[in-house]
Design an enzyme around this catalytic site. Structure first.
Site, PDB file in Angstrom:
ATOM      1  N   ASP A  97      65.026  63.527  28.131  1.00 47.39           N
ATOM      2  CA  ASP A  97      64.464  62.306  28.717  1.00 47.39           C
ATOM      3  C   ASP A  97      63.375  62.666  29.727  1.00 47.39           C
ATOM      4  O   ASP A  97      63.362  63.766  30.278  1.00 47.39           O
ATOM      5  CB  ASP A  97      65.558  61.512  29.444  1.00 47.39           C
ATOM      6  CG  ASP A  97      66.634  61.034  28.490  1.00 47.39           C
ATOM      7  OD1 ASP A  97      66.351  60.890  27.289  1.00 47.39           O
ATOM      8  OD2 ASP A  97      67.765  60.804  28.971  1.00 47.39           O
TER       9      ASP A  97
HETATM   10  N1  URA Z   1      71.412  63.482  27.266  1.00 51.87           N
HETATM   11  C1  URA Z   1      70.759  62.555  27.992  1.00 51.87           C
HETATM   12  O1  URA Z   1      71.297  61.521  28.337  1.00 51.87           O
HETATM   13  N2  URA Z   1      69.490  62.817  28.353  1.00 51.87           N
HETATM   14  C2  URA Z   1      68.842  63.965  28.040  1.00 51.87           C
HETATM   15  O2  URA Z   1      67.676  64.153  28.407  1.00 51.87           O
HETATM   16  C3  URA Z   1      69.545  64.924  27.274  1.00 51.87           C
HETATM   17  C4  URA Z   1      70.832  64.656  26.904  1.00 51.87           C
END
Ligand code: URA
Length: 229
Positions: free
Chosen positions: A103
């Site tokens: 993310d």
């Molecule tokens: N899980 C998440 O919620 N976000 C990420 O960036 C990676 C794994």
């Protein structure tokens, strides 16, 4: 391999641009300028320099980036710069792709490659590649939450419960979570389903790769995948 093609394969631009680079005398091999654009060069183990910068020939490139927050894992980012903007133009020209995604606000280990086989091996759900995350959570962790993460929580897009390979409280607000899946927002949604909330997320490990302490946010290094793995 033809020297122009060799430079092109390493991301130095179009055939024309690579030819011009060579003819300008800026390409050196073993300390000597190579002004013959059609010279036949053995690429194996080759080290060369372009404009005084040293390079090593790589048939495929695989890099590890310490992803900082505020970057998107997309070729066409919408709200923040792409993680690709942190890499040199030569790697971007090679068409590196991220191995899975993090993310925009997640930090830590991100692999990028132009090696299709490696990409498949590391993203295929069948391969069960373990990813280790460190999540800072809003509420103190409880034994119930950890047990729920270990035995499986239900996410609304999947009837089957999703379980972590391991869930460990490093301290009251720091969760170490090891997952093999790669669902959208998986850590944040699993922690929410267990009754807590992720405030910050960092990936420390992915398969055989561990983020080295000396690699600071925004920095990257080449890695050599273990092809037997
Ligand atoms: N899980 C998440 O919620 N976000 C990420 O960036 C990676 C794994």
């Amino acid at each position: 391999m033809n020297l122009t093609k060799l430079l092109q394969s390493q991301g130095f631009g179009t055939r024309r641009e690579c030819r011009d680079l060579i003819l300008s005398g800026r390409v050196e091999i073993a300390g000597e300028a190579m002004a013959d654009a059609d010279a036949d060069i053995n690429p194996e183990g080759l080290r060369f320099s372009v404009g005084g910068q040293d390079w090593q020939y790589r048939e495929k490139a695989c890099v590890m980036l310490h992803k900082p927050a505020g970057h998107e894992c997309s070729q066409r980012p919408r709200h923040h710069p792409s993680v690709l903007s942190l890499l040199p133009i030569q790697l971007r020209n090679r068409g590196l792709q991220t191995v899975g995604r993090l993310d925009e606000d997640t930090t830590g280990l991100l692999l990028l490659t132009d090696d299709g086989q490696f990409l498949h091996r590391y993203t295929s759900p069948k391969k069960n590649i373990a990813k280790v995350y460190r999540a800072t959570v809003r509420h103190p962790l409880t034994e119930e939450q950890l047990n729920a993460l270990r035995s499986g929580v239900v996410l609304h897009d999947d009837p089957e419960p999703v379980a972590a390979q391991s869930a460990i409280a490093r301290d009251a607000h720091t969760l170490e979570l090891t997952l093999t899946g790669g669902k959208y927002h998986q850590v944040k949604r699993m922690v929410a389903a267990a009754g807590n909330r992720v405030e910050a997320l960092h990936r420390e490990r992915m398969g055989e790769f561990v983020l080295p302490a000396e690699l600071k946010p925004g920095e990257w290094c080449y890695v050599e995948p273990d092809n037997a793995a």
